[in-house]
Design an enzyme around this catalytic site. Sequence first.
Site, PDB file in Angstrom:
ATOM      1  N   TYR A   1       0.826  -1.206   0.000  1.00  0.00           N
ATOM      2  CA  TYR A   1       0.000   0.000   0.000  1.00  0.00           C
ATOM      3  C   TYR A   1       0.858   1.254   0.000  1.00  0.00           C
ATOM      4  O   TYR A   1       2.069   1.175   0.188  1.00  0.00           O
ATOM      5  CB  TYR A   1      -0.959  -0.005   1.195  1.00  0.00           C
ATOM      6  CG  TYR A   1      -0.342   0.340   2.535  1.00  0.00           C
ATOM      7  CD1 TYR A   1       0.535  -0.523   3.179  1.00  0.00           C
ATOM      8  CD2 TYR A   1      -0.628   1.559   3.155  1.00  0.00           C
ATOM      9  CE1 TYR A   1       1.090  -0.192   4.406  1.00  0.00           C
ATOM     10  CE2 TYR A   1      -0.080   1.895   4.383  1.00  0.00           C
ATOM     11  CZ  TYR A   1       0.786   1.012   5.008  1.00  0.00           C
ATOM     12  OH  TYR A   1       1.339   1.340   6.207  1.00  0.00           O
TER      13      TYR A   1
ATOM     14  N   LYS B   1       6.497  -2.099   1.882  1.00  0.00           N
ATOM     15  CA  LYS B   1       5.324  -1.509   2.550  1.00  0.00           C
ATOM     16  C   LYS B   1       4.113  -2.427   2.397  1.00  0.00           C
ATOM     17  O   LYS B   1       3.230  -2.191   1.563  1.00  0.00           O
ATOM     18  CB  LYS B   1       5.047  -0.115   1.975  1.00  0.00           C
ATOM     19  CG  LYS B   1       4.144   0.736   2.839  1.00  0.00           C
ATOM     20  CD  LYS B   1       4.215   2.182   2.401  1.00  0.00           C
ATOM     21  CE  LYS B   1       3.123   3.042   2.995  1.00  0.00           C
ATOM     22  NZ  LYS B   1       3.186   3.168   4.434  1.00  0.00           N
TER      23      LYS B   1
ATOM     24  N   GLU C   1      11.741   2.314  14.457  1.00  0.00           N
ATOM     25  CA  GLU C   1      10.889   3.411  13.951  1.00  0.00           C
ATOM     26  C   GLU C   1       9.610   3.437  14.768  1.00  0.00           C
ATOM     27  O   GLU C   1       9.399   2.611  15.651  1.00  0.00           O
ATOM     28  CB  GLU C   1      10.590   3.215  12.462  1.00  0.00           C
ATOM     29  CG  GLU C   1       9.940   1.889  12.138  1.00  0.00           C
ATOM     30  CD  GLU C   1       9.810   1.607  10.635  1.00  0.00           C
ATOM     31  OE1 GLU C   1       9.770   2.556   9.839  1.00  0.00           O
ATOM     32  OE2 GLU C   1       9.726   0.415  10.286  1.00  0.00           O
TER      33      GLU C   1
ATOM     34  N   LEU D   1      10.932   1.127   7.272  1.00  0.00           N
ATOM     35  CA  LEU D   1      10.379   1.586   6.002  1.00  0.00           C
ATOM     36  C   LEU D   1      11.161   2.823   5.562  1.00  0.00           C
ATOM     37  O   LEU D   1      11.479   3.688   6.377  1.00  0.00           O
ATOM     38  CB  LEU D   1       8.896   1.949   6.164  1.00  0.00           C
ATOM     39  CG  LEU D   1       8.235   2.312   4.831  1.00  0.00           C
ATOM     40  CD1 LEU D   1       8.026   1.067   3.979  1.00  0.00           C
ATOM     41  CD2 LEU D   1       6.925   3.033   5.037  1.00  0.00           C
TER      42      LEU D   1
HETATM   43  N1  PMP Z   1       7.576   3.710   8.972  1.00  0.00           N
HETATM   44  C1  PMP Z   1       6.440   3.007   8.999  1.00  0.00           C
HETATM   45  C2  PMP Z   1       6.415   1.702   9.699  1.00  0.00           C
HETATM   46  C3  PMP Z   1       5.285   3.504   8.372  1.00  0.00           C
HETATM   47  O1  PMP Z   1       4.144   2.788   8.376  1.00  0.00           O
HETATM   48  C4  PMP Z   1       5.330   4.777   7.747  1.00  0.00           C
HETATM   49  C5  PMP Z   1       4.122   5.372   7.085  1.00  0.00           C
HETATM   50  N2  PMP Z   1       3.394   4.506   6.331  1.00  0.00           N
HETATM   51  C6  PMP Z   1       6.544   5.488   7.752  1.00  0.00           C
HETATM   52  C7  PMP Z   1       7.648   4.914   8.378  1.00  0.00           C
HETATM   53  C8  PMP Z   1       6.665   6.821   7.087  1.00  0.00           C
HETATM   54  O2  PMP Z   1       6.712   6.711   5.692  1.00  0.00           O
HETATM   55  P1  PMP Z   1       6.187   7.870   4.757  1.00  0.00           P
HETATM   56  O3  PMP Z   1       6.958   9.098   5.136  1.00  0.00           O
HETATM   57  O4  PMP Z   1       6.502   7.426   3.394  1.00  0.00           O
HETATM   58  O5  PMP Z   1       4.726   8.022   5.031  1.00  0.00           O
END
Ligand code: PMP
Length: 284
Positions: A33, A148, A180, A204
């Site tokens: 996603y 993701k 994270e 991620l």
């Molecule tokens: N880490 C995780 C585990 C996440 O789910 C997300 C957001 N989906 C992020 C980091 C941040 O990623 P982004 O800046 O691309 O939204």
Amino acid sequence: MSRIVYVNGEFVPEDEAKVSVFDRGFLFADGVYEVTSVLGGKLIDFPGHAARLRRSLAELEMDSPIEDDDLLAVHRELVARNGIEDGLVYLQITRGAADRDFAFPEGATPTIVLFTQAKPGLADSAASRAGIKVISIPDIRWGRRDIKTVQLLYPSMGKMAAKKAGADDAWMVEDGKVTEGTSNNAYIVKGRKIITRHLGTEILHGITRAAVRRLAREAQMEVEERSFTIDEAKEADEAFVTSASSFVMPVVEIDGAELGGGTPGPVAQRLREIYLEESRKAAI
Ligand code: PMP
């Protein structure tokens, strides 16, 4: 209020949108996603999200049902049809429907779903002014967090654990180091130095992280990419998280220890301003 959603090539009212009970997203969490934010009716960081989507699909040997140009057109059409000024576009692609079997099916047609969420005032939330409180929890997710996927049960449990503890979110810890947040990347600030975990399969690769890293450097702020412990974070001058839906969000408490007197710090606030300003300019 009924939204128009996009399912497998069609724009339909949400209560008419259907996905098979045999869909592998439903049975195996076999899907990926993206979430792209919308400010002033325009998409923030769309090329970054599209590129990461391609990478997630490739890592899982999953076919894409859509070209990038069409993907952008569908995003824009949904934003327009649902009158989204500020909000989000959620996109999910799964391997599709097939008789239940662990092995990937041959020739299944991927399922693609997109929907919007209206979030009036997304860029000026009460949380962004007050900052959020986080707790730490062990990171027991699978080892390919750089993909993701829609396996979000543990992050959901983490958010619930935070809520029960009177906090807003959780930072996950593996081998003594913060990986994270449940749905965001984590940072600490020492003086004017910003510290965030290096990229790898343990986190991620946030699209917002990449933008914030570039903008911080352009603003002559030092960014160090390395892991840190919860103890180091508790002693930091500031902390914050980044994600497509929260932008740059100040963290004011970690496991009950207040940072910066419990109010958002100057570096996080400045980065948030810069990020929002630059993102609005580049929005499409
Ligand atoms: N880490 C995780 C585990 C996440 O789910 C997300 C957001 N989906 C992020 C980091 C941040 O990623 P982004 O800046 O691309 O939204």
